[in-house]
Design a protein around this motif. Structure first.
Motif, PDB file in Angstrom:
ATOM      1  N   PHE A  46       0.886  -1.258   0.131  1.00  0.00           N
ATOM      2  CA  PHE A  46       0.242   0.148   0.071  1.00  0.00           C
ATOM      3  C   PHE A  46       0.878   1.295  -0.014  1.00  0.00           C
ATOM      4  O   PHE A  46       2.110   1.083   0.218  1.00  0.00           O
ATOM      5  N   SER A  47       0.293   2.265  -0.244  1.00  0.00           N
ATOM      6  CA  SER A  47       0.857   3.542  -0.257  1.00  0.00           C
ATOM      7  C   SER A  47       1.744   4.022   1.083  1.00  0.00           C
ATOM      8  O   SER A  47       3.002   4.512   1.000  1.00  0.00           O
ATOM      9  N   ASP A  48       1.310   3.668   1.896  1.00  0.00           N
ATOM     10  CA  ASP A  48       2.051   3.643   3.279  1.00  0.00           C
ATOM     11  C   ASP A  48       2.854   2.544   3.952  1.00  0.00           C
ATOM     12  O   ASP A  48       3.401   2.611   4.867  1.00  0.00           O
ATOM     13  N   SER A  49       2.886   1.683   3.011  1.00  0.00           N
ATOM     14  CA  SER A  49       3.635   0.226   3.548  1.00  0.00           C
ATOM     15  C   SER A  49       5.143   0.427   3.575  1.00  0.00           C
ATOM     16  O   SER A  49       5.659   1.579   2.917  1.00  0.00           O
ATOM     17  N   GLU A  50       5.793   0.087   4.733  1.00  0.00           N
ATOM     18  CA  GLU A  50       7.326   0.289   4.739  1.00  0.00           C
ATOM     19  C   GLU A  50       8.088  -0.914   4.412  1.00  0.00           C
ATOM     20  O   GLU A  50       7.579  -1.854   4.597  1.00  0.00           O
ATOM     21  N   ASP A  51       9.414  -0.583   4.221  1.00  0.00           N
ATOM     22  CA  ASP A  51      10.082  -1.826   3.740  1.00  0.00           C
ATOM     23  C   ASP A  51      10.397  -2.817   4.714  1.00  0.00           C
ATOM     24  O   ASP A  51      10.628  -3.942   4.493  1.00  0.00           O
ATOM     25  N   ASN A  52      10.291  -2.547   5.842  1.00  0.00           N
ATOM     26  CA  ASN A  52      10.173  -3.517   7.001  1.00  0.00           C
ATOM     27  C   ASN A  52       9.028  -4.287   7.200  1.00  0.00           C
ATOM     28  O   ASN A  52       8.741  -5.010   8.366  1.00  0.00           O
ATOM     29  N   ASP A  53       8.102  -4.148   6.768  1.00  0.00           N
ATOM     30  CA  ASP A  53       6.817  -4.546   6.841  1.00  0.00           C
ATOM     31  C   ASP A  53       6.967  -5.889   6.222  1.00  0.00           C
ATOM     32  O   ASP A  53       7.318  -6.031   5.395  1.00  0.00           O
ATOM     33  N   PRO A  54       6.060  -6.914   6.753  1.00  0.00           N
ATOM     34  CA  PRO A  54       5.851  -8.166   6.170  1.00  0.00           C
ATOM     35  C   PRO A  54       5.084  -8.220   4.876  1.00  0.00           C
ATOM     36  O   PRO A  54       4.087  -7.355   4.800  1.00  0.00           O
ATOM     37  N   ALA A  55       5.642  -8.872   3.820  1.00  0.00           N
ATOM     38  CA  ALA A  55       5.138  -8.625   2.439  1.00  0.00           C
ATOM     39  C   ALA A  55       3.808  -9.341   2.275  1.00  0.00           C
ATOM     40  O   ALA A  55       3.690 -10.331   3.112  1.00  0.00           O
ATOM     41  N   LEU A  56       3.023  -8.835   1.582  1.00  0.00           N
ATOM     42  CA  LEU A  56       1.687  -9.649   1.476  1.00  0.00           C
ATOM     43  C   LEU A  56       1.598 -10.064  -0.197  1.00  0.00           C
ATOM     44  O   LEU A  56       1.996  -9.389  -0.831  1.00  0.00           O
ATOM     45  N   VAL A  57       0.956 -11.202  -0.156  1.00  0.00           N
ATOM     46  CA  VAL A  57       0.456 -11.971  -1.748  1.00  0.00           C
ATOM     47  C   VAL A  57      -0.927 -11.554  -1.621  1.00  0.00           C
ATOM     48  O   VAL A  57      -1.500 -11.987  -0.824  1.00  0.00           O
ATOM     49  N   MET A  58      -1.356 -10.974  -2.858  1.00  0.00           N
ATOM     50  CA  MET A  58      -2.985 -11.106  -3.029  1.00  0.00           C
ATOM     51  C   MET A  58      -3.297 -12.002  -4.325  1.00  0.00           C
ATOM     52  O   MET A  58      -2.503 -12.338  -5.464  1.00  0.00           O
ATOM     53  N   SER A  59      -4.283 -12.624  -4.086  1.00  0.00           N
ATOM     54  CA  SER A  59      -4.793 -13.769  -4.934  1.00  0.00           C
ATOM     55  C   SER A  59      -6.354 -13.715  -4.882  1.00  0.00           C
ATOM     56  O   SER A  59      -6.893 -12.625  -4.340  1.00  0.00           O
ATOM     57  N   ASN A  60      -7.037 -14.521  -5.482  1.00  0.00           N
ATOM     58  CA  ASN A  60      -8.556 -14.811  -5.212  1.00  0.00           C
ATOM     59  C   ASN A  60      -9.231 -15.372  -3.995  1.00  0.00           C
ATOM     60  O   ASN A  60      -8.142 -16.519  -3.669  1.00  0.00           O
TER      61      ASN A  60
END
Length: 283
Positions: free
Chosen positions: A60-74
């Motif tokens: 997201f626009s306010d996500s930071e580099d040290n945030d756990p990454a997210l994967v989006m699917s259906n």
């Protein structure tokens, strides 16, 4: 449910001519960039392959580099099967793996989830997995940035690409319009994106990010299409307008908008379904 000879001039003359030519070319290029801004070429960087579907690493626009990454699917791509109408799955342990692709579509890593953050097929068709790696770690290890999710409603006519990590295939077309309600079997999706006919995703493309050419941001997640011309059945969704009128568009495919989703995630990419502006269905 479901992609430039020399003319023998003197050195001095050549220098002047070259300077004039460069100046004119530079000015022309600048004007061209202003009048005709170039779109960013869409590629596979940041997309992923699942065992049965496609997806993407998103931020997201306010996500930071040290945030756990997210994967989006259906939502219909969950390893546990398709959630029933009205069912919302949140915060479930998961060790699902995802094949991370680079710009050319080569698999460069296997990413692993530690939990399913959210999944549903009610109103929309979306799932989010939290990875054991951060955005910064993915960038430093593989040179790949996550795709950023747009936060405004897409516009009809927008040039888009559906990027399938499963098939390593890109489908380019435009947003034709929006379906007030899309009914498929027992499920109903709201305000769905309708593609123009050049985009004909196939099985395995489900969960692909829909990327706006002008911004390179994700505006929707691809999920279904009417294959056989049937009315409101699985793999044959139908459109239902505000008055209940049904339209069947054989060969046309759809995606679910994602602009409203960023409001549901806060600091450290934590899901908050009670956050102001979050309209995702709750359990």
């Amino acid at each position: 449910m479901n992609s430039a000879e020399s003319f023998g001039m003197s050195a001095d003359t050549d220098s002047v001519t070259s300077l004039v030519r460069d100046t004119v070319t530079s000015t022309t290029a600048t004007l061209d960039q202003v009048l005709n801004p170039k779109v960013q070429a869409v590629n596979f960087a940041g997309t992923v392959s699942l065992s049965n579907c496609s997806g993407s690493v998103v931020r997201f626009s306010d996500s930071e580099d040290n945030d756990p990454a997210l994967v989006m699917s259906n939502g219909h791509c969950l390893e546990s099967g398709m959630p029933g109408p009205g069912e919302v799955v949140v915060d479930q342990a998961s060790s699902r793996t995802f094949g991370l692709l680079n710009a050319s579509g080569s698999r460069v890593a296997n990413l692993r989830a530690n939990k399913l953050v959210y999944g549903t097929m009610t109103d929309t068709d979306v799932s989010f997995y939290q990875l054991t790696t951060t955005y910064g770690q993915i960038k430093s290890s593989y040179g790949i940035d996550a795709l950023t999710m747009a936060e405004t409603h897409p516009v009809a006519g927008t040039a888009i690409t559906v990027a399938s990590g499963y098939w390593k295939r890109l489908y380019s077309c435009n947003i034709d319009g929006f379906a007030y309600s899309l009914k498929e079997g027992d499920w109903t999706f709201k305000d769905s994106v309708r593609y123009t006919s050049p985009c004909k995703p196939i099985g395995g493309t489900s969960g692909s990010p829909v990327i706006d050419h002008a911004t390179n941001k994700v505006v929707a997640v691809s999920n279904t299409g009417n294959e056989d011309g049937q009315r409101c059945t699985i793999n044959n969704p139908c459109e239902v307008d505000e008055s209940g009128n049904v339209t069947v568009r054989q060969g046309i495919s759809y995606a679910q908008q994602t602009y409203q989703i960023p409001a549901c995630f806060g600091v450290d990419n934590k899901l908050d379904l009670n956050a102001s502006g979050c309209v995702l269905p709750k359990p």
